[in-house]
Design a protein around this motif. Sequence first.
Motif, mmCIF file in Angstrom:
data_model
loop_
_atom_site.group_PDB
_atom_site.id
_atom_site.type_symbol
_atom_site.label_atom_id
_atom_site.label_comp_id
_atom_site.label_asym_id
_atom_site.label_seq_id
_atom_site.Cartn_x
_atom_site.Cartn_y
_atom_site.Cartn_z
ATOM 1 N N TYR A 126 23.151 -117.135 -62.149
ATOM 2 C CA TYR A 126 22.352 -115.935 -61.913
ATOM 3 C C TYR A 126 20.984 -116.034 -62.603
ATOM 4 N N LYS A 127 20.976 -116.442 -63.850
ATOM 5 C CA LYS A 127 19.699 -116.506 -64.577
ATOM 6 C C LYS A 127 18.817 -117.640 -64.056
ATOM 7 N N ALA A 128 19.448 -118.731 -63.634
ATOM 8 C CA ALA A 128 18.667 -119.843 -63.076
ATOM 9 C C ALA A 128 17.970 -119.380 -61.789
ATOM 10 N N ILE A 129 18.702 -118.677 -60.951
ATOM 11 C CA ILE A 129 18.114 -118.212 -59.680
ATOM 12 C C ILE A 129 17.006 -117.195 -59.951
ATOM 13 N N LEU A 130 17.231 -116.304 -60.906
ATOM 14 C CA LEU A 130 16.178 -115.343 -61.253
ATOM 15 C C LEU A 130 14.907 -116.074 -61.699
ATOM 16 N N ALA A 131 15.103 -117.086 -62.539
ATOM 17 C CA ALA A 131 13.949 -117.828 -63.042
ATOM 18 C C ALA A 131 13.228 -118.541 -61.897
ATOM 19 N N THR B 30 20.725 -101.799 -70.305
ATOM 20 C CA THR B 30 21.287 -100.619 -70.970
ATOM 21 C C THR B 30 20.202 -99.685 -71.485
ATOM 22 N N GLY B 31 18.959 -100.024 -71.166
ATOM 23 C CA GLY B 31 17.846 -99.105 -71.405
ATOM 24 C C GLY B 31 17.778 -98.509 -72.797
ATOM 25 N N TYR B 32 17.079 -97.407 -72.895
ATOM 26 C CA TYR B 32 16.839 -96.824 -74.211
ATOM 27 C C TYR B 32 18.117 -96.284 -74.836
ATOM 28 N N PHE B 33 19.059 -95.776 -73.997
ATOM 29 C CA PHE B 33 20.339 -95.330 -74.563
ATOM 30 C C PHE B 33 21.024 -96.493 -75.280
ATOM 31 N N GLY B 34 20.904 -97.677 -74.686
ATOM 32 C CA GLY B 34 21.620 -98.836 -75.205
ATOM 33 C C GLY B 34 20.703 -99.791 -75.952
ATOM 34 N N ARG B 35 19.583 -99.298 -76.462
ATOM 35 C CA ARG B 35 18.638 -100.063 -77.282
ATOM 36 C C ARG B 35 18.122 -101.314 -76.549
ATOM 37 N N SER B 36 17.826 -101.128 -75.276
ATOM 38 C CA SER B 36 17.308 -102.244 -74.488
ATOM 39 C C SER B 36 15.982 -101.828 -73.852
ATOM 40 N N SER B 37 15.220 -102.811 -73.392
ATOM 41 C CA SER B 37 13.912 -102.499 -72.818
ATOM 42 C C SER B 37 13.993 -102.165 -71.338
ATOM 43 N N VAL B 38 15.112 -102.496 -70.691
ATOM 44 C CA VAL B 38 15.228 -102.253 -69.261
ATOM 45 C C VAL B 38 16.522 -101.481 -68.983
ATOM 46 N N GLY B 39 16.434 -100.508 -68.099
ATOM 47 C CA GLY B 39 17.592 -99.671 -67.818
ATOM 48 C C GLY B 39 18.243 -99.940 -66.471
ATOM 49 N N GLU B 40 17.676 -100.842 -65.699
ATOM 50 C CA GLU B 40 18.289 -101.151 -64.398
ATOM 51 C C GLU B 40 18.902 -102.551 -64.442
ATOM 52 N N ASN B 41 19.578 -102.905 -63.368
ATOM 53 C CA ASN B 41 20.139 -104.255 -63.302
ATOM 54 C C ASN B 41 18.978 -105.253 -63.266
ATOM 55 N N ILE B 42 19.050 -106.259 -64.124
ATOM 56 C CA ILE B 42 17.918 -107.170 -64.278
ATOM 57 C C ILE B 42 17.786 -108.058 -63.036
ATOM 58 N N GLY B 43 16.570 -108.209 -62.586
ATOM 59 C CA GLY B 43 16.290 -109.066 -61.432
ATOM 60 C C GLY B 43 15.066 -109.925 -61.712
ATOM 61 N N PRO B 44 14.686 -110.728 -60.745
ATOM 62 C CA PRO B 44 13.550 -111.644 -60.970
ATOM 63 C C PRO B 44 12.235 -110.902 -61.226
ATOM 64 N N GLN B 45 12.148 -109.671 -60.728
ATOM 65 C CA GLN B 45 10.906 -108.916 -60.933
ATOM 66 C C GLN B 45 10.638 -108.652 -62.414
ATOM 67 N N HIS B 46 11.695 -108.720 -63.240
ATOM 68 C CA HIS B 46 11.493 -108.485 -64.669
ATOM 69 C C HIS B 46 10.909 -109.693 -65.380
ATOM 70 N N LEU B 47 10.785 -110.803 -64.664
ATOM 71 C CA LEU B 47 10.256 -112.022 -65.292
ATOM 72 C C LEU B 47 8.832 -112.314 -64.834
#
Lengths: 516, 426
Positions: free
Chosen positions: A134-139, A428-445
Amino acid sequence: MQMQLHEDAPRLVVPDRAEATARMKIDRAGWAVRSYARFDRAAVMRVTRAVAEAAHKAAQEYAEWAVRETGMGVVEHKRLKNELSAHPLVDFYENTDLVNPRVDAGRKMVEIPKPAGVVLALTPATNPVSTLYYKAILALLSRNAVIFSPHPLARACCAHAAARLEAAAVAAGAPAGLIQCIEEPSVPLVQALMASPKVQVILATGGGPMVRAAYSSGNPAIGVGPGNAPVYVDPTADQTLAAQRIVDSKAFDNSVLCTNESVLISLAENANRLERGLRAAGAHILSEPEVGKLRAWLFPHGHLNTAAVGKSAVWIAQQAGLRVVPSTRVLIAPVAQVGLDEPLTREKLCPVLAWATAETFERATGMAQMILRMTGAGHSAAIHCEDPQKAMDFAAALSVYRVVVNAPCSQGAAGFATHLAPSFMIGTGYFGRSSVGENIGPQHLVHWTRLAWNSDASVQMGDFGAVRAPFEGQAPAPRPAPAPAAAPLAEAGGMDRDMLRQLILQELRELTRGQS
Amino acid sequence: MFNYGFFNFDSKAELLDKAIEYWNPGKTKFWQDAGIDLVIDRREGYFLYDMSGRRLIDLHLNGGTYNFGHRNPELVATLKSALDYFDMGNHWFPSVARAAFAEKLVKTAPGMKYAIFGAGGAEAVEIALKTARYATKRRKIVSIIKGYHGHSGLSVATGDDRFSKIFLADRPEEFVQVPFNDIDALERALRGRDVAAFIIETIPATYGFPMPNDGYLKACQELCRRYGTLYIADEVQTGLMRTGMMWGWQSYGLEPDMFVTGKGLGGGIYPISACVVTEKCGGWLHEDGAAHISTSGGSELGCVVGHQVIDILQRPEVISNVHFVADFFHRSLNQMMAAHSDVFVGIRQRGVILGLEFDHPEGAVAVSRALYENGVWAIFSSLDKRVLQFKPGVLLDVATCQEIVDRMEAAMPRVRALLRSPRRAA
């Protein structure tokens, strides 16, 4: 310094080769991405598809390997997860163009995508190869290079899988060094690498401390917190179907997905109907003494017995001294309390489901929130009901960023049984002390450089129809992998000796081209 | 105040005065006159820092000594570790470090049998030439004009007059020189069957890295075989992955009788060199192993460092990085040459060994100075001042390489100005 002179202890201290080599990998990734970031979209998709195909073909092999190496999960489910992280993942982003500039004449703006660069990706022991795929494909989709730091329990299957994907990428025209893996991962090593100024972003999946370390590294990080999904079954739901989905979800890969249901909540009024459904689906409902035995084994001194992670219900029952029929898929432990006072309502990552009963929907919602307050904030929850208002109220009240409705949560929250983005990183977003609250995809890179014109109507933007895009051509010259030491892995990737020799010769010719 | 604990200087000017007074007036003044007022202070990775604090990217690397950059952390840790257990050692006895390093080195070079250690490149050349005389019972040595093999007794006699005549160390009756890339001249020199060895840098560094013509080195080797002369490859600047392979001679498909390595072999932190020989050449090691003695040659500390140097060079990541760096400069320098073809007229390259040709008899001196003013240190070729030695390290990363090219581009107007000026050093 007092020298240790045991017979076999080294008399000289050898510098940490793993760290030195890993730093070289980061530099190599920097070179690879320099070239890959100039590929056009057709070339990017060609490389990504080739890697997805290699991943798909090896899905079964790595499913077996991961289970063998980690002792966690179920081969057929891991194969399915591996397969889903290959072509279907690429399909999902087929129309997400992260390569071509966007021209917005109306807003007089041009947006140019800029890849992050070198991605340091951590993969967990629970979903090692599927996360790596999954992470390889996102990259690749976002034109980044990725270096994996696998969980030490799963290092061999990850190293092998990364080498295979790298070979497929190279064969499809990608520069060598785009997909690499640390061979000897360790906590100090990954901490050192996370702090490297040459790493642009960390994709952290793993235990809480590792995710916190990623955020503390000083580098941009996308980390995801732990899950602990509460699932509420409303009296309006089809109890049999709901029970079936929950048991399927809990049994899936022995609950190693962090999206799996952790605590079932129902109302007293539908408890009996639900119980019949759960039994029919293969769950064993524990008696009160059995719950005590299971609690004692699963949470000795209040801490999760990690030996249980990813193990089957039958195995766990055996270890805990419970008698269950061999067809048992899930152990369900009725509990009187939820939250801190009941360890069974914590994240368990095994096919054990706590079950609490409430008098009212509002009380059930409160219980769900109580569970998330303890652990799992920002992650996932599920609801089975036919009342849209209740679904809305439930989701509005909870500190989570996805609530799966009438679907198995393991697969649903990860985007495999819903229309959420398919993902092994659940933001897990701000509730979960993360920077992103949606399912991570290639757009986040990818970040975008925006050319923004004067908004005054008198200033013209000009015609971008004929402007050259910042690509270096259709497919820049492929860079063959280095020959010698990596040969066995390269061969596993389908490269035979002759082909390797050809590549080396070609590389030598390229190297000598500049001589006068 | 520059306080170094053991000694201190009030200013850079005071240091320069002391250097002139007590150390080497000629060298000190030469650089002042050339407009290169460099006194290297701190150093780290591929960066040098002048006493003024100014940072320079190092493309000189002292001929590959700093192949891995300055004070490479892994090598520094290796040397420190070695110092906790060993010292230089006693050259009379076999030692674990020497045996292990010799094995490691010999195994990089198919066909070779023994590694004989020295403390510097010249000593290794000395060993090679003595070994050749022992093995052939001949005295004559042939080298190329503008070749460079060091400054000790036999080695200096193989090189340019500039370094031998001043010390009355030229010996034309025993040391014959032939033009580079002239195979007929070599045959004339060897034909008398009285030549012990032909020694040649695989790519002559101090001459500005002129590339051997296709087949030249191989033809030299064949002539040597035909006339009973031993072929010595001087790999001091071309070895250690700098051509893209461990040894330059491998990349030309050669099988030398001996080869010599130094500089980067000690990682820039502990001096060590080696002459590696075939079984056929190594006879004296059986007859009288103490015939060549060197107290600091093959120091055990150097052996531990050298062992790690080879280990690092064999990693796939390093091999890949060398290729990326070579490819990067191949592309970007060709682009730059196209844009500055009035002054920048040629690129000689093999791996990360590059010589850049400028269209002026002292063009590279001006370029060296202009680059220095723009934060890059690269030296001209002593024996061909048209050519700038351009020697990127094997571990360079993208950012530094891009910065080198940007700085070079920025220096080009200054290059033109210096070349136009009647007094270039002005």
